[in-house]
Each structure stands twice: as C-alpha cells, then as structure tokens.
Write a protein that holds these residues in place. Structure first.
Motif, short mmCIF file in Angstrom:
data_model
loop_
_atom_site.label_atom_id
_atom_site.label_comp_id
_atom_site.label_asym_id
_atom_site.label_seq_id
_atom_site.Cartn_x
_atom_site.Cartn_y
_atom_site.Cartn_z
N SER A 153 1.07 7.46 3.57
CA SER A 153 2.37 7.82 4.16
C SER A 153 3.09 8.84 3.29
CB SER A 153 3.24 6.56 4.32
OG SER A 153 2.65 5.65 5.21
N SER A 154 3.05 8.62 1.98
CA SER A 154 3.73 9.55 1.06
C SER A 154 3.05 10.91 1.06
CB SER A 154 3.76 8.96 -0.35
OG SER A 154 2.45 8.80 -0.87
N ILE A 155 1.70 10.91 1.13
CA ILE A 155 0.98 12.18 1.20
C ILE A 155 1.35 12.91 2.49
CG2 ILE A 155 -1.31 13.22 1.51
CD1 ILE A 155 -2.40 11.03 -0.37
N GLY A 156 1.45 12.17 3.58
CA GLY A 156 1.83 12.76 4.86
C GLY A 156 3.22 13.38 4.83
N LEU A 157 4.15 12.69 4.18
CA LEU A 157 5.52 13.22 4.09
C LEU A 157 5.58 14.49 3.24
CD1 LEU A 157 7.58 9.92 3.70
CD2 LEU A 157 7.63 11.50 5.64
N ILE A 158 4.88 14.46 2.09
CA ILE A 158 4.85 15.66 1.24
C ILE A 158 4.22 16.83 1.99
CG2 ILE A 158 3.86 16.66 -0.87
CD1 ILE A 158 6.09 14.74 -1.48
N LEU A 159 3.16 16.55 2.74
CA LEU A 159 2.48 17.59 3.53
C LEU A 159 3.41 18.12 4.61
CD1 LEU A 159 -0.28 18.99 3.77
CD2 LEU A 159 -0.94 17.22 5.40
N LEU A 160 4.15 17.22 5.27
CA LEU A 160 5.08 17.63 6.32
C LEU A 160 6.18 18.53 5.76
CD1 LEU A 160 6.12 17.38 9.24
CD2 LEU A 160 7.36 15.31 8.53
N PHE A 161 6.77 18.12 4.62
CA PHE A 161 7.81 18.95 3.99
C PHE A 161 7.27 20.33 3.63
CE2 PHE A 161 9.98 14.81 2.71
CZ PHE A 161 11.01 14.97 3.63
N SER A 162 6.02 20.35 3.17
CA SER A 162 5.41 21.62 2.78
C SER A 162 5.23 22.52 3.99
CB SER A 162 4.05 21.35 2.11
OG SER A 162 3.41 22.56 1.78
#
Length: 527
Positions: free
Chosen positions: A176-185
């Motif tokens: 989930s955290s990887i997904g959020l960081i990817l989304l922000f990027s």
C-alpha cells in the motif's frame, strides 16, 4: 513470498546488512533449506533473532564480513550435525531462550527510533544504549508527521494480525505504501518520506554478491569472528528446531531433526557463498506457510523461487518502500517476539526462572546477546545443580512386618521420633559428588533399626566420588543400626561398586539382594 520480501529487507537492515543481502539470503537459504531440510513447513531466511546478534558485529566489523559469518556458522552447524551436538541445545532452558528473545525484541524495537522519528545522518557508536541516548538527544529534530505514519502503521498491523491472522498485514502495509509513493510520483508530487532507494541508492536486483569483499586470512584468526559465528549457529539451530516443533503442533506431523539441522547448515553455507547473511527458520513465515495450506517442502522451494522472480522483475518498486514502513514492520516483529503467556506462566509458577529471563534480557540489551545466552545458561545450570544437590528421595518405615509410613526425605528428617524396625532408604537418579553429600547428612537420622535397606533400584549413574560417599553412608548406618543391606543394584551401578571393599564384604555376608521386596521377605522369614 510477498511477505518474505519486505520482511527479508527489514531483517537485513536490522542486522546492519544491505537490503540486497536480505533478498539473497531469502532466496538461497530458503531454497537449500527447503530441499535438504527435514521439515515440510519451515521457511528459512534472515530473522530478527539473528539480527539482534549480528548488528553489534556489523557496527564493529562492517556488513562485508556477514557472508563469512554465514559460511562459518554453516560449517559449525555441520559439525553439530555430524557429531549430533544439536541434542545438547536442550541444555539452554526455555527461560533463557525467552529472555534472549525479549532482549532482542527490545533491540529491534528501540532500534527503529531513528526511522520512526524521521531522523537521518546521526553519528552512531558500537554501543546500543549509547545510540538510543544519542537518538533521544536529537528529538528536537523529529518530524512528527513521519512519527504519526509510524504509529498508525504499527497499530494497523497489530490489530489486523489479531483480526485477520491468515492475511499478512506486513504485505498489505508494504505494498500500500509503495502504491501511494508511486501514485504521488505519477501525479508529480515529491514526498519528503525517505525510501529504501533513498537510503540505499546502490541496491540492485541481483541474486549474487561478492562474498569475499570483507575477507582476509587474518580475519579467521580473530576471536570475534568465531564467537559471533558460534552464537549464530547455536541460535539458528535453536530457532529452527523450535519452528519445526511449532509447525508440527499445527499440522500434527513430525519433522526429522537431524535432517533439518543438515539442511540449515547447507542453507547458511550457500547463503554466505552467494553473498548473503546467516539464516534460520522464521517462525512467522513458517506459520503463514502452514496457514496458507502447505503440505510439502515444495512450498518452501516455490516461495524461494518466487522471491527470486519478483525481485528480478519488480525490485524497482521495492526501492519505493518507505523506511518508516520498514520500521513499523520491524516494530510489529518485535512486539510479536514478546512471549506474554510464557512470562505470565513463569511469574505464577517459577519466579526464579522469571527473574533469570529478565536478567538475560537486560544483559542482551546492555552488554551483548552472546554474553546474555552464556550467562543465562550457566546460571540456569547452577540453579539446577543446586536443586539436585538436595538429594530428595523416599524413606519407607516398617514395623512388625508391615509398612507403616512412606515419607519424602525432608518429611522424614522433620520427624522427632521414628518407631520402626526396618527402614528402606531409596537413592534415585545418580550417585555423584553433587547429591550424595545430602544423602550422607540425611542417614544420620536413621538410628536404632534392626535392618536398614539401601535401595538403588532407581539409580542409573554413578561416579567415583558418589561411590565413595556410598561407602561412608554404609559405615554411618552400621554404627547406628544393627544390619545394613543393599538392594536393587543394576548393572550400570554395579560396574562402579563391584571393586569396592564394602560391596565385597556385603557380598560375602549375603546382604545384597536383587530387589527390595526380596530383602524384606528374607528379613520377615528370619523373624
């Protein structure tokens, strides 16, 4: 596999190793351990128990030496396999093991303070407690938003694990955290959160690393490298066998201990040769393997192969894993290592053992995990020897052809008067320098009997000192009573006593009987 990857990354970091080394260990140690081991369920990889030991070594000698430690540990485990030394691991009591685990839990948990508070670039020493104080001294620089993420992530995983134990919370939070960081990027937002790739910019998707970059022949002459390897080997065997037992309890099966030790040895050697770090069976991953429906060791092979495939093709995503999330995962691992039920049971039943567990934990945190295990084991053995030295046994009293009382030794010693004509004094267990002095003291109370029978029916071992004490006991009883008989001497004890003057004399007098009952019947017939 999805759980093993973030946990292996985290366990490598807590060991002071690189994240890549954690993945290498999960793949090769997991693969070799599954193929060659004796358990159908154990998942071998980097763990928190070993991390607590290795981190102090890494701070002093560098992460480059960890593959050498893995190889040496594997060789020591191999020696333990060939000489069946793993059976002596039982001499480390559970109270010491749980004390060690408690200490390591505190090392892992408190070791997350930097990432939890978002602190970076703080100079550290090789002393754990000093490092904690240094971190606390920088709390003025803490990023409280990062700390809030840490707290919420930790609480989520703790509660999730209680409600939905079959679905691993570590994987949910990590991805989930990887997904959020990817989304922000993708949306063009730069986040201030430190990621795995930020902290370790050189990490790459590889299943091999140079295992000898920290090697020199002089390293093998250093006591430290052998001490850490020995401690790692002992803890690895202990954790692996414990994990196998837990898996057996969950599945009602039986694993092959010796084969599992052999598999563990090759797993560590293989991990080291591939550039990985020491490994052992991981309790949480093994339990998840069972809950996921595993029925054969091929499950461990599949897990290791999938870790390799996911790493090679998707490792770029794991670089986006926030360090605060890794710290939260490790904090949950530390919480899971706290054996609450065990300590409650010790408080209720064995307060001395509980105190020993706490002392071991304090030594592990304040001094060194190796010292903690060693001191705890020595103290536990001394406590055991002290208990054995009491020489607890049973005394049977006969009067007018009937047995009137059967008393434990301490109860017999408290009697003010003894009214009997036959006394049977049983010596059980061993005849050694440890317990025989207590028996010598106890027989002083046996006075005025027509017959005293020393029963050795349940004695299974003797040493020279114990046999000499037996001679002294017979002399004391002869002075205070009319006749002294021996009964129930088995072959093991007879080997030690057959050449003694008192034995030869009793043999001549016909005062040695195969059983106590035979001696009693003979006495009653003579009467």
């Amino acid at each position: 596999s999805l759980v093993s990857i973030p946990l292996s990354l985290a366990m490598a970091i807590i060991s002071g190793a690189t994240p890549t080394q954690g993945i290498i260990t999960a793949v090769w140690a997991g693969l070799l351990g599954a193929i060659l081991g004796g358990s159908h369920y154990n998942i071998i990889g980097p763990t928190g128990a070993l991390g607590g030991i290795l981190v102090a070594h890494t701070l002093t000698h560098g992460y480059q030496t960890l593959p050498i430690v893995a190889i040496l540990s594997g060789l020591l485990i191999l020696v333990a396999f060939f000489f069946h030394l793993d059976k002596y691991i039982i001499f480390i009591p559970r109270s010491v093991v749980h004390g060690f685990t408690l200490g390591v839990a505190f090392i892992i948990g408190l070791g997350q303070l930097d990432s939890a508070f978002g602190l970076t670039n703080i100079e550290k020493t090789d002393n754990f407690l000093e490092n904690i104080l240094i971190t606390l001294g920088h709390l003025g620089e803490a990023r409280w938003g990062i700390f809030l993420i840490f707290i919420l992530s930790t609480l989520f995983m703790v509660f999730w694990n209680k409600k939905f134990p079959k679905i691993p919370s570590a994987a949910i939070v990590a991805f989930s955290s990887i997904g959020l960081i990817l989304l922000f990027s993708v949306l063009g937002y730069a986040t201030p959160i430190l990621t795995l790739g930020d902290k370790y910019p050189s990490i790459q998707a590889t299943l091999f690393a140079n295992p000898f970059q920290g090697f020199s022949w002089s390293l093998l002459l250093q006591r430290d490298i052998w001490m850490i390897s020995f401690a790692t080997a002992v803890v690895a065997i202990l954790e692996t066998l414990l994990s196998g037992q837990i898996a057996d309890g969950m599945t009602k099966t039986k694993f092959v201990r010796s084969k599992e030790v052999f598999g563990l040895a090759i797993a560590n050697i293989g991990s080291g040769l591939m550039g990985g770090i020491p490994a052992t069976a991981a309790l949480a991953r093994t339990a998840l393997n069972v809950k996921s429906g595993a029925t054969h060791k091929i499950s461990g092979v599949i897990s290791a192969v999938l870790v390799a495939i996911i790493t090679l093709f998707f490792f770029g995503l794991f670089k986006l894993l926030p360090m605060v999330i890794i710290s939260a995962i490790l904090a949950v691992v530390a919480i899971g290592m706290l054996q609450k039920k065990h300590f409650i049971r010790l408080i209720e039943n064995e307060k001395i053992a509980f105190a020993l567990s706490i002392i071991v934990a304090l030594i592990v945190v304040a001094e060194d995990p190796i010292v903690g295990i060693f001191v705890g084991t020595v103290v536990a053995l001394l406590i055991f020897v002290n208990k054995v030295s009491y020489g607890q046994t049973e005394v049977l009293l006969w009067k007018n052809g009937k047995m009137t009382e059967a008393l434990l030794k301490n109860d017999f010693l408290q009697k003010e008067t003894v009214d009997s004509d036959i006394a049977v004094y049983k010596i059980s267990g061993t005849l050694t320098y440890i317990n025989m002095p207590a028996h010598l003291e106890a027989v002083q109370k046996i006075k005025g009997h027509k017959y005293v029978i020393i029963s050795l029916r349940h004695a299974f071992y003797a040493d020279t000192d114990g046999v000499e004490y037996l001679g002294e006991i017979i002399e004391v009883l002869k002075k205070n009573n009319e006749k002294v008989l021996l009964a129930g001497i088995n072959k093991e004890i007879e080997k030690f006593v057959s050449k003694e003057p008192f034995y030869k004399q009793k043999k001549l007098e016909g005062k040695i009987y195969n059983r106590t009952s035979e001696a009693i019947n003979d006495i009653l017939q003579q009467a």
